[in-house]
Design a protein around this motif. Sequence first.
Motif, short mmCIF file in Angstrom:
data_model
loop_
_atom_site.label_atom_id
_atom_site.label_comp_id
_atom_site.label_asym_id
_atom_site.label_seq_id
_atom_site.Cartn_x
_atom_site.Cartn_y
_atom_site.Cartn_z
N ARG A 866 0.78 -1.31 -0.17
CA ARG A 866 0.12 -0.12 -0.06
C ARG A 866 0.95 1.27 0.12
O ARG A 866 1.71 1.40 0.73
CB ARG A 866 -0.86 0.01 1.17
N ILE A 867 0.54 2.31 -1.00
CA ILE A 867 1.26 3.39 -0.92
C ILE A 867 0.31 4.39 -0.29
O ILE A 867 -0.57 4.86 -1.02
CB ILE A 867 1.62 3.87 -2.31
N PRO A 868 0.63 5.01 0.88
CA PRO A 868 -0.23 5.91 1.41
C PRO A 868 -0.32 7.21 0.56
O PRO A 868 0.68 7.58 -0.07
CB PRO A 868 0.49 6.29 2.85
N LEU A 869 -1.28 7.89 0.77
CA LEU A 869 -1.17 9.33 0.16
C LEU A 869 -0.23 10.30 0.27
O LEU A 869 0.28 10.77 -0.69
CB LEU A 869 -2.63 10.10 0.55
N PRO A 870 0.58 10.44 1.58
CA PRO A 870 1.62 11.35 1.90
C PRO A 870 2.81 10.66 1.02
O PRO A 870 3.22 11.72 0.46
CB PRO A 870 1.78 11.24 3.19
N VAL A 871 2.82 9.39 0.67
CA VAL A 871 4.02 9.02 -0.13
C VAL A 871 3.75 9.23 -1.49
O VAL A 871 4.73 9.70 -2.25
CB VAL A 871 4.24 7.60 0.12
N SER A 872 2.43 9.15 -2.07
CA SER A 872 2.31 9.34 -3.28
C SER A 872 2.36 10.67 -3.78
O SER A 872 2.91 11.17 -4.69
CB SER A 872 0.96 8.88 -3.53
N ASN A 873 1.93 11.55 -2.89
CA ASN A 873 2.23 13.32 -3.10
C ASN A 873 3.74 13.42 -2.92
O ASN A 873 4.08 14.17 -4.00
CB ASN A 873 1.33 13.72 -1.77
N VAL A 874 4.55 12.75 -2.16
CA VAL A 874 5.97 13.21 -2.05
C VAL A 874 6.56 12.77 -3.68
O VAL A 874 7.16 13.40 -4.31
CB VAL A 874 6.59 12.71 -1.12
N LEU A 875 6.25 11.35 -4.06
CA LEU A 875 6.64 11.11 -5.23
C LEU A 875 6.41 11.81 -6.57
O LEU A 875 7.11 12.00 -7.43
CB LEU A 875 6.40 9.58 -5.40
N TRP A 876 5.07 12.26 -6.44
CA TRP A 876 4.52 13.16 -7.49
C TRP A 876 5.25 14.50 -7.57
O TRP A 876 5.62 14.87 -8.57
CB TRP A 876 2.97 13.20 -7.57
N GLU A 877 5.31 14.83 -6.20
CA GLU A 877 5.81 16.21 -6.23
C GLU A 877 7.27 16.27 -6.53
O GLU A 877 7.83 17.16 -7.30
CB GLU A 877 5.93 16.60 -4.69
N HIS A 878 8.25 15.22 -6.35
CA HIS A 878 9.55 15.23 -6.43
C HIS A 878 9.59 15.11 -8.08
O HIS A 878 10.35 15.61 -8.71
CB HIS A 878 10.13 14.01 -6.20
N CYS A 879 8.85 14.27 -9.01
CA CYS A 879 8.85 13.82 -10.11
C CYS A 879 8.59 15.16 -10.87
O CYS A 879 9.25 15.84 -12.09
CB CYS A 879 8.16 12.80 -10.60
N ILE A 880 7.48 15.93 -10.66
CA ILE A 880 7.01 17.13 -11.32
C ILE A 880 7.88 18.21 -11.02
O ILE A 880 8.30 19.09 -12.08
CB ILE A 880 5.50 17.42 -10.70
N ARG A 881 8.48 17.86 -9.89
CA ARG A 881 9.52 19.30 -9.70
C ARG A 881 10.80 19.14 -10.42
O ARG A 881 11.09 20.02 -11.09
CB ARG A 881 9.74 19.38 -8.29
N LEU A 882 11.34 17.83 -10.61
CA LEU A 882 12.47 17.67 -11.59
C LEU A 882 12.09 17.59 -12.82
O LEU A 882 12.88 18.29 -13.70
CB LEU A 882 12.75 16.07 -11.05
N ALA A 883 10.77 17.48 -13.37
CA ALA A 883 10.44 17.71 -14.69
C ALA A 883 10.33 19.30 -15.04
O ALA A 883 10.98 19.71 -16.14
CB ALA A 883 9.27 17.11 -15.14
N ASN A 884 9.73 19.83 -14.24
CA ASN A 884 9.78 21.50 -14.30
C ASN A 884 11.04 22.07 -14.33
O ASN A 884 11.59 22.95 -15.20
CB ASN A 884 8.92 22.15 -13.37
N ARG A 885 12.00 21.49 -13.37
CA ARG A 885 13.45 22.10 -13.44
C ARG A 885 14.11 21.77 -14.78
O ARG A 885 14.95 22.61 -15.35
CB ARG A 885 14.17 21.75 -12.00
N THR A 886 13.70 20.55 -15.06
CA THR A 886 14.43 20.28 -16.26
C THR A 886 13.96 21.26 -17.63
O THR A 886 14.62 21.23 -18.36
CB THR A 886 14.03 18.61 -16.63
#
Length: 992
Positions: A866-886
Motif C-alpha cells: 500500500r502506498i499511502p497518500l503522503p508517499v504518493s504526493n511526495v513521489l509526484w511532487e519530486h517527479c513534477i518538480r524535477l520535470a519542471n526544473r528540467t
Amino acid sequence: MQKIKSLMARQGLKSPQESMADLSPMENLRIPSTEELRELRQQPIDPQAEQEIIDSIEEVYFSNDSFDMVRHELEKLPPELNLQELEEYRDKLKRQQAAVSKRVADLILEKQPSYVKELERVTALQTNLQLAAVICTNARRQLKVSKEEFTEASLGLLANQRRRQLLTGLLKSLRTIKTLQRTDVRLSEMLEEEDYPGAIQLCLECQKAASTFKHYSCISELNSKLQDTLEQIEEQLDVALSRTCKHFDVLHYTKVQKAYTLLGKTQTAMDQLHMHFTQAIHNTVFQVVLGYVELCAGNADTKFQKMQYKDLCTHITLDSYIPCLTDLCKALWEVMLSYHRTMQWHEEHDKQKAVSSQDDAAGEPDELTVDRSYVKKKLEHGLTRIWQDVQLKVKVYILGTDMSNFKYDDFIVVLDVISRLMQVGEEFCGSKSEVLQESIKRQSVNYFKNYHRARLEELRMFLENETWELCPVKSNFNIAQLHEFKFMGQCRSPSVSPSRQAASSAGPALEELSLFQQYHQDGNPFEMHIEHKEEETEDVLASNGYESDELEKSVYQDYDSDSDVPDELKQDYVDEQTGDAPLKSVSRETIRSKKKSDYNLSKASAPILTNTTLNVIRLVGKYMQMMNILKPIAFDVIHCVSQLFDYYLYAVYTFFGRNDMPVPSPSLPTYSGREAVPARVVGPACLYESSGLGLISSRLRTTLNRIQESLIDMDPVGENAGVHGPPEDRKEKVPSPHLSQMVILTDSGTLYGLAQRVVATESLVFLAEQFESLQSHLDTMMPAAKKPFLQQFYSQTVSTASELRKPIYWIVAAKAIDYEQMLLMMAGVKWDIKEIMSQHNVYVDVLLKEFEQFNKRLGDVSRHVRIPLPVSNVLWEHCIRLANRTLVEGYANVKKCSNEGRALMQLDFQQFLMKLEKLTDLRPIPDKEFVETYIKAYYLTENDMEQFIKNHREYSMKQLANLVNVCLGSHINKKARQKLLAAIDDIDRPKR
C-alpha cells in the motif's frame, strides 16, 4: 428532783422566784412589778422611738455585771447642780429604764414556755435516773449470786472448747500444706495444656498461701520449689512468645500476654518479643537459602550449615534463584504479617481497656497506663527495625548472584517480586525501601547494559537480514494488543508491579484493600506471580497482534488481485503508446485508479511495518515494563529506548536515503534556492550529503550526525578502530548496518525498490507514531531532572521520521523519469521560428509518456504494498518538480529564440500541465510558477530584467545569463549586457 435542786445549789443557781427575792432594794426598784409590766405593755409606744431610746443608752451600761451605775451617774454630775437639768436628766433616765424594762418584760414573757418545757425535761430526767439506780442495784445483786454458783468444772469445759477450735484450725492448715505439696502435678498439666495464665495464677496463689504458713518448717522447701516452677513457667512462656513471630494466633497470643500481665512483666515481654522477631528473620532466611543450596548441591554435606548467610547466598544456582527468592519473600511476609497482627491485637486491646476505664469511675491505674504507652512506642519503633532487617537480608541475597545473564522474563520476575516486597514495606511502615532500591538498581543497571547491548546487536542482525517485506498484521493492530504492553492497560500508576496489577484486576474492592488486609487470614502476595505469568502466556498465544485473521487475508487477497481494475483502464495501458486519443482516456482512468488506490487502502488496510519494526516495538514494551517496575533506572531505560529508535532511523536512512550508486543522467538539472538539489549525483560528498541535499533539513542532518557520533561504530574491525574513542565508549557503540543483498534497489521495473523503500520508510513513520502515543506514559516515569532529555528526543528525533520521505523518495523520482532524454529532445527543437505554432513539441508527449509509465509502475507497486497518500504526493511532487526544473534547464540551453518560439514554450508547458493534472490530484502543481515566470522573463525590457535578476535568485547563473544573452541580446548594447551579467555574477558570488 431533789438531786437536781441540790446540784443547782452546789453551783449557786437559784430559781427565778428566789432570784427575784434576793435582789437588793435598789435592784427591786429597777424591776417593775407584773402589773407595771402589763401596764408598760399596754402603753402604746412607737417601736422606732423605743429603739432610739435604747440606742441612746451609754455603752458602759452594757459592759459587765460589776458596773456600778449609781456611782457612774453621780460622778457625771457637774460641780454646780441645776434642779431643772437634773429633773430633765432624771426623766431621760426613767424613759430609758422604762424602755429597757419593757423590752426585758417582753423577752421574759416570750421565753416562759421554753422555761416550762425545759423544767419538765429535768423532771423526766430525774425519774429516769432513779430507775437506772434501781437496775444497777439489781444487777450487782445477781452478779454476786452467779459468782457464788459457778464452779471450776464449768471453766474447764470452756477451756476444752477453745482447744478444740485451735486444733480444727491446725487441721485445716495441714490440709492446705498437703495441697500445696501436690500443686506441681497440676502445674505441669496446665503447662502442657498451654494454660499459662492459669498456671501462673495457681503458682502465685500457692506462694501467697505458703507465705501465710511460713512459720512451719516444711514451708521453706515448698517456697523454693514454687520459685523454680515459676521460673520454668517463664521459660516456657518465652518459647510460646517466640512462636507468635511466624504464625500469629489470637488465642495463643492473648494467653501469653495475660500471663505476662500476671507476672507484671509486660515491658519485658515486649523487649523479648522484638528479640524473637529479629531472630526469626535471621533463622528464616538462613533456613530457606540453606535448603535450596543443599538441594542444588545434591549431597548431605554439612559444610553449608557452618557458612555465613552472605557466603551461602553466593551458592544459589541460576535455576533455583527465582524459586528461592519467592520462598524467601513468602517466609519474610509471614514474619511481617505476624508483627502486623501483633500491633492490631494491641490496638484493639487498648481500645477495650479505654472503654472499660471510662465506664469505671475509679479509672485505670497509672502503672497500666505506663505499660501501655511503653508497648505502643516499642511496637511503632519496631516497625522500622523489622523492615530494615528484612531489607538487609534480601539485599545480601540480591547482590549474591550475578544476574547479567538472566533471561528477560526471569529478570522481570525478580523485579516483580522485589517490587511487591517494596510495596509490602511501604504498607508495613511507610518506608521507601532505599536499601532494596539501591541493590536492585545496581543489578538492574548491570543487567540492562548487557541486555541492551545484546538487543542492539540483535537489531543489527535483523536489519541486515531484513528484506523489507510487508508484515501482515490485523487492520485494527495496536501496540496495546501486544503481550509486552499489557501492563499499560492494567496498571493505574507506573509504580505498580505486574503481580499487583493482577490483584487490582480482580475488582475495585480488592484494589482498595492493602496487602495486609487482603491476606490477613490466609494466602500470600508472592504466590500470585506464577498464576499471573501463566495467564499472560495464554493471552499471548491467543492473540499476539502478529498473525492475520481471515478478514485480513481477504483484504490482502483483494489487494493483490486486479479484479477491481476496469477493463478500459487495462486497455488504456496497452494502447497508450498509439497516440494522444488514448492518452485522455488513460488520464481519466488513471485518476480513478489513483484515487481508489489512495483512499480505499488507507481505510481498509493494516499499518505498514516489518518484522523488524514489530521486534523493536516489542523491545520497547519490554523496556517500559522493566522501567515501570523499577523507576530508579527509568532514565537509563528511556535512553536505551531512544537508541533503539535512533538505530532504526539511521539504518533506514543508510539503506535508502543515501544514493551511492552512479546516476545514469550526467547532467541532471538541479533545484535551486532553498530547495536546491545538486545536478550531478555521483556519490555523497560527505557522510550525509547525497543526491537529496537540500531535502534533508538541518534538524534531520543534526540528528543523523548525533546518532553516528554517539551510537555508530564506523570502523569496528579496521586498523584505526582505536581512533574513534576509548574501548569503553566503543563498547557502547554498534557497527553500522548493511543492506541485505536480497534487496535490489537498481531495478527500474520495480521503481528502484520502491516497495522496499515504502515499507522501510513508512514502518519508521509508524514506529514514530507509536513513540508519540507512548510519550505521556514515558514522561510520567522520567525523573523531573531528566525530562528535558525526553522532550529533546521527541522534538529532534521522533518528529524527524517523516522527513526521511523526501530524500528517500527523491532517489526514486530522480531515476524513474528519463530527464536526460527530455533535455536532448529539447535541444533539437528550433525555437527561432517565424510563425505561431498550434501543435506542441514531441518532447512533451514523451515526457507525459514517461509520467504515464511511472504512474503504471506506481500502480503495480501498490498492488503489493500500500502506498499511502503522503508517499504518493511526495513521489509526484519530486517527479513534477524535477520535470519542471528540467524544462527550465532546457529553455536555458536555447541559443536563439524568437517571440514565436517563446509562445511555443508556453504552449508546450500548458499542454504538459493540462495532461499532468489529469494524472495526479496534487495541487498546486509544484514549481509551476518557476517555469511560467522563467518563460515570461523572455518578454522583459532591460530595466525590468535587472530588477528580475535581483528578485529571482532561485534561478541558476546560467539560466539568468541565458535570459540576458538570448532575450535581450539583440535589443541592448554590449555595455548594458555586461552590466546585467555583472549583476548576475554579484548574486552568484555569495553562493560560492
